[in-house]
Design a protein around this motif. Structure first.
Motif, PDB file in Angstrom:
ATOM      1  N   SER A 120       8.879   2.978   0.443  1.00 45.51           N
ATOM      2  CA  SER A 120       9.081   3.806   0.684  1.00 45.51           C
ATOM      3  C   SER A 120      10.378   4.891  -0.457  1.00 45.51           C
ATOM      4  O   SER A 120       9.364   4.814  -1.248  1.00 45.51           O
ATOM      5  CB  SER A 120      10.477   2.450   0.813  1.00 45.51           C
ATOM      6  OG  SER A 120      11.155   2.887   0.274  1.00 45.51           O
ATOM      7  N   ARG A 163      -6.950   3.213  -6.818  1.00 42.79           N
ATOM      8  CA  ARG A 163      -6.476   3.349  -5.655  1.00 42.79           C
ATOM      9  C   ARG A 163      -7.066   2.713  -4.711  1.00 42.79           C
ATOM     10  O   ARG A 163      -6.683   2.011  -3.874  1.00 42.79           O
ATOM     11  CB  ARG A 163      -5.666   5.009  -5.459  1.00 42.79           C
ATOM     12  CG  ARG A 163      -4.880   5.261  -4.050  1.00 42.79           C
ATOM     13  CD  ARG A 163      -4.736   6.561  -3.206  1.00 42.79           C
ATOM     14  NE  ARG A 163      -5.517   7.131  -3.826  1.00 42.79           N
ATOM     15  CZ  ARG A 163      -6.906   7.865  -2.072  1.00 42.79           C
ATOM     16  NH1 ARG A 163      -6.111   7.164  -1.580  1.00 42.79           N
ATOM     17  NH2 ARG A 163      -7.735   8.704  -3.098  1.00 42.79           N
ATOM     18  N   ARG A 165      -1.386   2.462  10.396  1.00 36.71           N
ATOM     19  CA  ARG A 165      -0.270   2.443   9.165  1.00 36.71           C
ATOM     20  C   ARG A 165       1.030   1.807   9.263  1.00 36.71           C
ATOM     21  O   ARG A 165       1.296   1.346   8.637  1.00 36.71           O
ATOM     22  CB  ARG A 165      -0.045   4.516  10.201  1.00 36.71           C
ATOM     23  CG  ARG A 165      -0.459   5.557   9.602  1.00 36.71           C
ATOM     24  CD  ARG A 165       0.507   6.697   9.151  1.00 36.71           C
ATOM     25  NE  ARG A 165      -0.467   7.276   8.025  1.00 36.71           N
ATOM     26  CZ  ARG A 165       0.686   8.538   7.634  1.00 36.71           C
ATOM     27  NH1 ARG A 165       1.825   8.934   8.056  1.00 36.71           N
ATOM     28  NH2 ARG A 165      -0.232   9.404   6.609  1.00 36.71           N
ATOM     29  N   ALA A 217       0.611  -1.558  -0.202  1.00 37.47           N
ATOM     30  CA  ALA A 217       0.253   0.229   0.471  1.00 37.47           C
ATOM     31  C   ALA A 217       1.127   1.789   0.272  1.00 37.47           C
ATOM     32  O   ALA A 217       0.546   2.168  -0.474  1.00 37.47           O
ATOM     33  CB  ALA A 217      -1.239   0.058   1.506  1.00 37.47           C
ATOM     34  N   ARG A 218       1.790   0.966   1.129  1.00 40.60           N
ATOM     35  CA  ARG A 218       2.576   2.207   0.783  1.00 40.60           C
ATOM     36  C   ARG A 218       5.042   1.917   0.006  1.00 40.60           C
ATOM     37  O   ARG A 218       4.900   1.060   0.228  1.00 40.60           O
ATOM     38  CB  ARG A 218       2.685   2.784   2.009  1.00 40.60           C
ATOM     39  CG  ARG A 218       2.071   3.620   2.488  1.00 40.60           C
ATOM     40  CD  ARG A 218       1.717   3.472   4.033  1.00 40.60           C
ATOM     41  NE  ARG A 218       0.505   3.785   4.871  1.00 40.60           N
ATOM     42  CZ  ARG A 218      -0.242   4.854   4.618  1.00 40.60           C
ATOM     43  NH1 ARG A 218      -0.142   5.710   3.808  1.00 40.60           N
ATOM     44  NH2 ARG A 218      -1.480   4.779   4.874  1.00 40.60           N
ATOM     45  N   TRP A 240      -3.650   0.824  -2.589  1.00 40.34           N
ATOM     46  CA  TRP A 240      -2.649   0.720  -3.755  1.00 40.34           C
ATOM     47  C   TRP A 240      -2.130   2.796  -3.382  1.00 40.34           C
ATOM     48  O   TRP A 240      -1.894   3.406  -4.686  1.00 40.34           O
ATOM     49  CB  TRP A 240      -1.351   0.442  -5.087  1.00 40.34           C
ATOM     50  CG  TRP A 240      -1.840  -0.480  -4.998  1.00 40.34           C
ATOM     51  CD1 TRP A 240      -1.611  -1.609  -4.324  1.00 40.34           C
ATOM     52  CD2 TRP A 240      -1.790  -1.410  -6.092  1.00 40.34           C
ATOM     53  NE1 TRP A 240      -1.380  -2.735  -5.281  1.00 40.34           N
ATOM     54  CE2 TRP A 240      -1.636  -2.226  -6.454  1.00 40.34           C
ATOM     55  CE3 TRP A 240      -2.115  -0.838  -8.012  1.00 40.34           C
ATOM     56  CZ2 TRP A 240      -1.775  -3.489  -7.110  1.00 40.34           C
ATOM     57  CZ3 TRP A 240      -2.185  -1.698  -8.900  1.00 40.34           C
ATOM     58  CH2 TRP A 240      -2.255  -3.011  -8.491  1.00 40.34           C
ATOM     59  N   ASN A 241      -1.974   3.334  -2.419  1.00 43.08           N
ATOM     60  CA  ASN A 241      -1.777   5.072  -2.204  1.00 43.08           C
ATOM     61  C   ASN A 241      -1.107   5.531  -2.528  1.00 43.08           C
ATOM     62  O   ASN A 241      -0.998   6.258  -3.058  1.00 43.08           O
ATOM     63  CB  ASN A 241      -1.884   4.415   0.051  1.00 43.08           C
ATOM     64  CG  ASN A 241      -3.825   4.549   0.072  1.00 43.08           C
ATOM     65  OD1 ASN A 241      -4.080   4.375  -0.698  1.00 43.08           O
ATOM     66  ND2 ASN A 241      -3.027   3.748   1.633  1.00 43.08           N
ATOM     67  N   TRP A 242       0.168   4.853  -2.937  1.00 45.42           N
ATOM     68  CA  TRP A 242       1.286   5.359  -3.999  1.00 45.42           C
ATOM     69  C   TRP A 242       0.859   5.948  -4.862  1.00 45.42           C
ATOM     70  O   TRP A 242       1.920   6.727  -5.823  1.00 45.42           O
ATOM     71  CB  TRP A 242       2.439   3.796  -3.998  1.00 45.42           C
ATOM     72  CG  TRP A 242       2.075   2.928  -4.335  1.00 45.42           C
ATOM     73  CD1 TRP A 242       1.704   1.723  -3.586  1.00 45.42           C
ATOM     74  CD2 TRP A 242       1.996   2.639  -5.177  1.00 45.42           C
ATOM     75  NE1 TRP A 242       1.879   0.448  -4.646  1.00 45.42           N
ATOM     76  CE2 TRP A 242       1.747   0.937  -6.000  1.00 45.42           C
ATOM     77  CE3 TRP A 242       2.264   2.838  -6.556  1.00 45.42           C
ATOM     78  CZ2 TRP A 242       1.168   0.212  -6.931  1.00 45.42           C
ATOM     79  CZ3 TRP A 242       2.103   2.726  -8.215  1.00 45.42           C
ATOM     80  CH2 TRP A 242       1.844   1.813  -8.168  1.00 45.42           C
ATOM     81  N   SER A 295       9.562   5.048  -4.045  1.00 46.11           N
ATOM     82  CA  SER A 295       8.755   6.091  -4.645  1.00 46.11           C
ATOM     83  C   SER A 295       9.316   6.984  -6.380  1.00 46.11           C
ATOM     84  O   SER A 295       9.359   7.073  -7.172  1.00 46.11           O
ATOM     85  CB  SER A 295       7.932   6.795  -4.163  1.00 46.11           C
ATOM     86  OG  SER A 295       8.793   7.668  -2.871  1.00 46.11           O
TER      87      SER A 295
END
Lengths: 216, 320
Positions: free
Chosen positions: A8, A69, A207, A5-6, A74-76, A12
């Protein structure tokens, strides 16, 4: 989910860099073919079509970021949205330049006549104008200055731009509507997805524990 | 920026354009020699015209323009032939499978002597000429094409139309087995075109069998098509299977598809725009790259001297 989901910060940066280079692919190929006279029998038509098509592709990608998203978690993806939006603007600038330069050869009178008289050009021109303020206010400084609410309201114009873009394509086609129908369906699907997802609040994720999730 | 820098090689080192452009032709020639050799080895091989084969004894024509001719490659890779796909590059890729022999053209309707012609008999009906015509597409581009054929009037005189023959209808092949585009209802198949009798009899109207002195390639309408140079390109039907003489105005493919945009006459006319785009100018294919400018479109595509009198007194804005 196969993808996290995030990402590093390093991940990114790599992702954005790769997507940036990938998004330059079409203009690179077009430039090489233009230099080597490989754009077919009607190079101006080819350039116009290609830059127009790539504009639509990037508009569709931009429009799809949020629904995809929300559906995948997939928040990125949000990190890539501005870049894709700006690539849509980049390709529409090439499209517009091809039209006023190679197609019309800076014949201002003819351009004005075209924009007023031909509905598909009127629509396309309107969509282009609408994209300009969005491109200008896409940087962090103006985003902050406008404030989240106003910025978001302004950038909802993207929906209209996408619809106008599809109509622009639809009206110029002589007979075979296959391509406009494809782009129209994609835009329609993403807009409906947004409507459907609007009521639902995005899932709140704990988180730091987003590392080892079970497949959904 | 697309600024071409000057080449630093001597002009003498550059392969002459004709040789360079002929590189595929050279390979094709090799293929043909091989084919010919093979054919001679077969005692029963039919002696018939193949795509790309030379058409012998072409006469020059006073109707020919001296303008620079569009390269063969552009003419044969940029085609509107929806039976083979709607992209202009499609026909060159998919038309190869079309069988043009045996082929017959049925001439029927209001005529005293209806007849079905074998293609090779039809080719011998008139004296073949090379006619270099301008071709203007309704989409706003044009070419200069050296066609080979004879006036359609040669055929019309042969079959003797009766007093009821007011129009000529051209029916073209629609075979889903050979033509992938026909499997979709893009247009009403078969593609039908038509002319008024006087238009069909006009000496400019060409029954066409060849291009650049050779038998037509399939994507250009093999084995036989019409070419009506003062009308938009879609009026010139390709791969004809039937020519019918009628009293009623034929229902033509593009008018059936969209009557408000495509009329029966469809004469090239810079003053009457297509509802969605201007017809005042055109882009000449093969004339420079992306920096070439468009040129003014001529009334009746420049054939006014030969055809304008047929439309005297007609409102061309209404009869578009």
């Amino acid at each position: 989910m196969l993808l996290p989901a995030r990402l590093s910060p390093k991940q990114s940066t790599i992702l954005k860099g790769a997507l940036f280079i990938l998004s330059l692919g079409p203009v690179a190929v077009l430039s090489v073919n233009a230099f080597t006279d490989n754009l077919g029998a009607n190079p101006v038509e080819y350039l116009t079509r290609a830059t127009g098509t790539w504009t639509l592709v990037f508009l569709c990608i931009t429009l799809g970021i949020t629904p995809v998203r929300r559906l995948t978690g997939w928040n990125w993806l949000t990190l890539t949205r501005r870049m894709f939006g700006l690539f849509a603007f980049f390709y529409v600038c090439l499209h517009f330049t091809t039209y006023i330069w190679f197609d019309q050869y800076f014949d201002v009178q003819s351009i004005i006549k075209d924009v007023i008289k031909r509905p598909f050009i009127t629509i396309g021109f309107a969509a282009f104008l609408l994209l300009i303020p969005l491109a200008i206010t896409s940087n962090s400084y103006l985003t902050r200055k406008l404030g989240a609410k106003r910025w978001q309201n302004l950038h909802r114009a993207t929906y209209l731009v996408c619809i106008l873009g599809v109509i622009h394509y639809w009206w110029l086609v002589k007979r075979d509507l296959t391509q406009p129908i494809i782009y129209g369906s994609i835009v329609l699907a993403f807009l409906s997805a947004r409507l459907l997802l609007r009521g639902r609040k995005p899932k709140v994720r704990p988180r730091p524990v987003a590392t080892a999730r079970e497949p959904a | 920026m697309l600024i071409k820098k000057s080449a630093d090689i001597l002009p003498s080192e550059i392969t002459p354009r004709r040789v360079y452009e002929g590189r595929r032709e050279f390979v094709r020639q090799l293929g043909r020699i091989a084919l010919l050799a093979g054919a001679q080895a077969l005692p029963f091989a039919a002696a018939h015209a193949q795509s790309g084969q030379k058409i012998p004894g072409l006469k020059k024509s006073a109707f020919s323009t001296t303008e620079k001719q569009t390269p063969y490659k552009d003419i044969t890779t940029y085609n509107n032939y929806y039976e083979f796909g709607t992209d202009k590059a499609d026909p060159a890729q998919t038309a190869g499978k079309l069988k043009t022999r045996p082929w017959t053209v049925s001439v029927e309707g209001a005529v005293a002597k209806p007849r079905t012609y074998g293609i090779d008999d039809l080719m011998k009906l008139g004296a073949m000429e090379e006619r270099v015509y301008r071709l203007r597409c309704v989409e706003g581009w044009s070419m200069v094409i050296p066609w080979a054929g004879f006036s359609l009037s040669d055929l019309i005189k042969e079959v003797q139309p009766t007093g009821n023959a007011k129009f000529v209808e051209f029916v073209t092949l629609a075979d889903p087995a050979q033509m992938p585009g026909v499997r979709q209802q893009i247009l009403h198949w078969p593609y039908v075109e038509g002319l008024r009798m006087d238009e069909a009899m006009n000496p400019l109207t060409l029954l066409t069998f060849g291009l650049y002195g050779e038998v037509l390639p399939n994507q250009s309408g093999a084995p036989v098509r019409v070419v009506v140079p003062w009308k938009y390109g879609f009026k010139s039907g390709k791969s004809l299977v039937k020519i019918r003489f009628t009293e009623q105005m034929p229902k033509t493919a593009w008018s059936l598809a969209n009557a408000s945009e495509y009329g029966f006459y469809s004469n090239v006319n810079p003053k009457v725009d297509h509802p969605r785009w201007s017809q005042a100018t055109e882009r000449r294919i093969g004339e420079g790259g992306i920096f070439a400018q468009k040129r003014a479109t001529l009334m009746f595509n420049g054939y006014g001297d030969q055809v304008a009198q047929m439309y005297a007194g007609m409102d061309l804005r209404r009869n578009f």
